[in-house]
Enzyme design. Structure first.
Site, short mmCIF file in Angstrom:
data_model
loop_
_atom_site.label_atom_id
_atom_site.label_comp_id
_atom_site.label_asym_id
_atom_site.label_seq_id
_atom_site.Cartn_x
_atom_site.Cartn_y
_atom_site.Cartn_z
N LYS A 204 0.86 -1.18 0.00
CA LYS A 204 0.00 0.00 0.00
C LYS A 204 0.89 1.23 0.00
O LYS A 204 1.68 1.44 0.93
CB LYS A 204 -0.90 -0.02 1.23
CG LYS A 204 -1.79 1.19 1.32
CD LYS A 204 -2.84 0.99 2.40
CE LYS A 204 -3.70 2.22 2.55
NZ LYS A 204 -4.74 2.02 3.56
N ARG A 214 -10.97 9.67 2.01
CA ARG A 214 -10.92 10.32 3.33
C ARG A 214 -12.06 11.31 3.47
O ARG A 214 -12.57 11.52 4.58
CB ARG A 214 -9.55 10.95 3.55
CG ARG A 214 -8.46 9.88 3.65
CD ARG A 214 -7.07 10.43 3.91
NE ARG A 214 -6.06 9.41 3.63
CZ ARG A 214 -4.78 9.65 3.45
NH1 ARG A 214 -4.32 10.90 3.53
NH2 ARG A 214 -3.94 8.66 3.19
N LYS A 257 -2.09 -1.55 -3.94
CA LYS A 257 -2.96 -0.36 -3.92
C LYS A 257 -2.15 0.91 -3.97
O LYS A 257 -1.18 1.00 -3.23
CB LYS A 257 -3.78 -0.42 -2.62
CG LYS A 257 -4.65 0.77 -2.37
CD LYS A 257 -5.28 0.65 -1.02
CE LYS A 257 -5.96 1.96 -0.71
NZ LYS A 257 -6.35 2.08 0.66
N TYR A 322 -14.95 1.20 -7.37
CA TYR A 322 -16.24 1.90 -7.24
C TYR A 322 -16.97 1.93 -8.57
O TYR A 322 -18.09 2.40 -8.66
CB TYR A 322 -16.01 3.33 -6.74
CG TYR A 322 -15.19 3.36 -5.47
CD1 TYR A 322 -15.80 3.20 -4.23
CD2 TYR A 322 -13.80 3.49 -5.50
CE1 TYR A 322 -15.06 3.17 -3.06
CE2 TYR A 322 -13.04 3.47 -4.34
CZ TYR A 322 -13.68 3.31 -3.12
OH TYR A 322 -12.93 3.27 -1.97
C1 PBG Z 1 -7.74 2.91 5.44
C2 PBG Z 1 -7.96 2.82 3.98
C3 PBG Z 1 -7.73 3.81 3.00
C4 PBG Z 1 -8.22 3.29 1.80
C5 PBG Z 1 -8.68 2.00 2.06
N1 PBG Z 1 -8.50 1.72 3.40
C6 PBG Z 1 -7.23 5.20 3.12
C7 PBG Z 1 -5.89 5.47 3.66
O1 PBG Z 1 -5.10 4.57 3.92
O2 PBG Z 1 -5.61 6.64 3.89
C8 PBG Z 1 -8.24 4.02 0.51
C9 PBG Z 1 -9.27 3.56 -0.47
C10 PBG Z 1 -9.58 4.52 -1.55
O3 PBG Z 1 -8.95 5.59 -1.71
O4 PBG Z 1 -10.51 4.20 -2.31
N2 PBG Z 1 -6.55 2.51 5.95
#
Ligand code: PBG
Length: 333
Positions: A204, A214, A257, A322
């Protein structure tokens, strides 16, 4: 005339295989089907409530009743898995995110209700503290603002246990703390949840593409950034270390991701592991295309189809996106 004669003797004409839709479908190498898609839902407390998310046109936060009817509709169209992301009330957010392991919390209640109503749907729920912390970080913060690894592991294990107890199919640690997959596996097994899977957000990146997500969860950072736990977008070797460690620690599915800016990472991981690979086509990747679509610059349906196909072609077996409701009409199953 001379040139024309030369061309007449071409042996290789790759266009022969592109002559008709039937032939094109015979030679199609990558197939996108509804069962490749995992639809993320933003969950609200209450009933008959839906709130649009300005930066994610077409996506809404939904109360459980409305979420259930949308999930049912997607399921009828061939989608077999959903992700759950709670948008919890500000009054429940605390410095240490205790609500994350409340057995009567919004997510565990939703998991058991969805399992009752749609038992054939696979449910995946995030394990990370950010929807629950007042500061928006994924872990416990020290007074000086450092995100503490081992203290956070304890919370993640409690959270995973709560979700498993509610009946979730996969817990999905998205926090990027070291050692969390192993700690969660041990905790689940010790409590008899040997069948609960771990879909790990293994690779990630600290990406700017999570901003609309967010917004959706009202989980903006009160200080700092996530670069001490999420990865540097410059690094690919380190990404393999992350994924292979998660594999060793017992992850059932490894996730990369975001997706489209990291297709090289997905392709590389495909060579390095025999585990299934997931990719997360994140909120910002969705928002960019929708913004251009709304301006009439491009066709979201076609761009999303091409995008999701590229993510599969790179080596992903499944995709959080999405864009499901938009592309589903283009997919046959
Ligand atoms: C939480 C999380 C995030 C996303 C999925 N789980 C945000 C982050 O790590 O700040 C992002 C998913 C998206 O942007 O669609 N840890």
């Amino acid at each position: 005339m001379f040139i024309r004669e030369q061309i007449g003797h071409l042996t290789h004409r790759l266009r022969r295989n592109r002559r008709s839709p039937a032939i094109r479908s015979l030679i199609q190498e990558t197939l996108l089907t509804p069962s490749d898609l995992i639809h993320p839902f933003f969950l609200l407390e209450g009933s008959r409530k839906k709130e649009p998310i300005a930066s994610m046109p077409g996506i809404e936060r939904l109360s459980l009743d409305l979420l259930l009817s949308q999930a049912k509709h997607l399921h009828q169209q061939g989608v077999r898995a959903i992700g759950l992301f709670p948008s919890i009330d500000k009054s429940l957010k605390t410095a240490n995110g205790e609500e994350a392991w409340n057995p009567d919390g919004l997510t565990p209640r939703a998991i058991s209700a969805i399992k009752d109503a749609l038992p054939s749907l696979c449910i995946i729920a995030d394990v990370a503290l950010d929807p629950y912390t007042s500061h928006g970080h994924d872990g416990i913060a020290s007074p000086s603002g450092e995100i503490l690894n081992d203290e956070t592991l304890d919370c993640l294990c409690r959270m995973a246990l709560t979700l498993a107890d509610a009946g979730v199919d996969f817990v999905a640690p998205s926090d990027m703390m070291d050692g969390r997959v192993g700690a969660i596996r041990k905790t689940l097994d010790a409590s008899g949840f040997t069948k609960t899977g771990i879909l790990s957000y293994s690779i990630k990146y600290a990406s700017s593409l999570y901003a609309p997500f967010r917004d959706a969860l009202h989980s903006h950072l009160a200080f700092g950034d996530k670069k001490t736990y999420q990865m540097d977008p410059a690094n690919r070797r380190e990404a393999m270390l992350e994924a292979l460690l998660d594999e060793e620690e017992g992850a059932d599915i490894l996730m990369v991701k975001p997706a489209t800016l990291y297709l090289d990472v997905i392709a590389k991981l495909r060579e390095e592991t025999h585990k299934p690979i997931a990719a997360y086509h994140v909120s910002g990747e969705y928002a960019m295309v929708m913004a251009a679509h709304e301006k009439g610059y491009l066709d979201a349906e076609k761009v999303f189809y091409e995008t999701l196909l590229s993510i599969k072609r790179a080596g992903a077996d499944m995709i959080f996106t999405y864009a499901g409701p938009i592309v589903l009409p283009m997919l046959s199953f």
